[in-house]
Write a protein that holds these residues in place. Sequence first.
Motif, mmCIF file in Angstrom:
data_model
loop_
_atom_site.group_PDB
_atom_site.id
_atom_site.type_symbol
_atom_site.label_atom_id
_atom_site.label_comp_id
_atom_site.label_asym_id
_atom_site.label_seq_id
_atom_site.Cartn_x
_atom_site.Cartn_y
_atom_site.Cartn_z
ATOM 1 N N LEU A 271 0.832 -1.204 0.000
ATOM 2 C CA LEU A 271 0.000 0.000 0.000
ATOM 3 C C LEU A 271 0.866 1.252 0.000
ATOM 4 O O LEU A 271 0.556 2.235 -0.698
ATOM 5 N N ILE B 44 2.075 1.837 -3.465
ATOM 6 C CA ILE B 44 1.033 2.442 -4.309
ATOM 7 C C ILE B 44 0.923 3.934 -4.034
ATOM 8 O O ILE B 44 0.779 4.753 -4.962
ATOM 9 N N CYS B 45 0.984 4.316 -2.741
ATOM 10 C CA CYS B 45 0.927 5.736 -2.388
ATOM 11 C C CYS B 45 2.112 6.503 -2.985
ATOM 12 O O CYS B 45 1.959 7.632 -3.479
ATOM 13 N N LEU C 166 3.732 5.680 -5.728
ATOM 14 C CA LEU C 166 3.491 5.742 -7.165
ATOM 15 C C LEU C 166 2.456 6.812 -7.508
ATOM 16 O O LEU C 166 2.640 7.593 -8.461
ATOM 17 N N LEU C 167 1.373 6.873 -6.736
ATOM 18 C CA LEU C 167 0.350 7.894 -6.977
ATOM 19 C C LEU C 167 0.908 9.296 -6.783
ATOM 20 O O LEU C 167 0.534 10.233 -7.505
#
Length: 369
Positions: free
Chosen positions: A76, A79-80, A82-83
């Motif tokens: 997670l 992903i944060c 990457l965002l």
Amino acid sequence: MSDALRAKPGPMSAAGRWLHRAFQSPAVRAPVMALMMAAIFISDTLTDLEIATAVFYIAVILLAVGRFPRRYVVGLAGICLLLTLVSFLLTKSGSREAGVVNLAISLSTICITTYLALKMVAAEGAAYEARAQLIRVARVTSLGELAASIAHEVNQPLAAIASSGDTALRWLSTEPPGVGRARDAIDRVIADANRASTIIARVREHARSAPPQRQAIRIDSVIEEAIALSHAELDRQDIALDLAMADQLPLVQGDRVQLQQVLCNLILNAIEAMATVPPHRRSLAIAAVSDANGDIELSVSDTGPGIREEHLPRLFDAFWTTKHGGTGIGLTIIRTIVEAHGGAIWVDRMKPHGARFHVRLPANGSAAA
């Protein structure tokens, strides 16, 4: 009126209880976290580069830590990150130099928060295991205190088995054999053997070194088992028992053996407290009721000399005791177990003498059958 050791913990509102229970479900947590990430991504993309909106991803990380496995939390966090990078590339307004600085701050904040949060969870896990080991040690210690009581209880059904067996043999040796009377005696042998087996099974369960087993349990059966383990000691000390349990108590989610240990320790403490009291004044009262919020409140009261006011602030402190040869960990472990079950414990000084310990445990949400 009694002087309370500490204020009784306030009940949680109905809405707060519902939200707390709802958020414990992965089916609720995952969509909420996904919506939060989407909102942060959109806001970070639409705002200027000078605004480090991406740092709010740490809220998602903190919500996930302790509720999802470690690898999921790390994924997670990835992903944060990457965002955050994608949002930086998509954002066109604002100073590019300030945006690079804010990007570095956001990325480092997410990484540091994830690392520290996972370390904190690991430390809490180690502390929990240490507490669990301490509880198991205390359980074996309490078994030593109960040894005489257990031996007395097991001896009763064994003596009854021998007596009933002798009676059966006598009826079978008569002319004509008293088969019916012998059958009744043998039935008593079987019943007493089962009673002895039940006592031994309770002791083995109480002493087992297995991890906590959380399940929906009936608190009245836990109370009855704790009383059965302490029954011989109550008889030996000539202590009158007053048991009051409300009908249809709700179930409790917890570990049966640990809750049994809480009650056994409170009962033993009450018995010891009344050792210097004349026999006609010795009385132990155990009650279980459902409060206005549906939670269960247990109480164990004695008619001993009570607790001195200056001792109240330190009563639950570790390694503090007024008993000669005491370890000072009994009440500390009791509080640890109760709080691990989401409950609370407090004590009242009774007038003119005695003490009453209260234990509140959250209900499982369904009534006992």
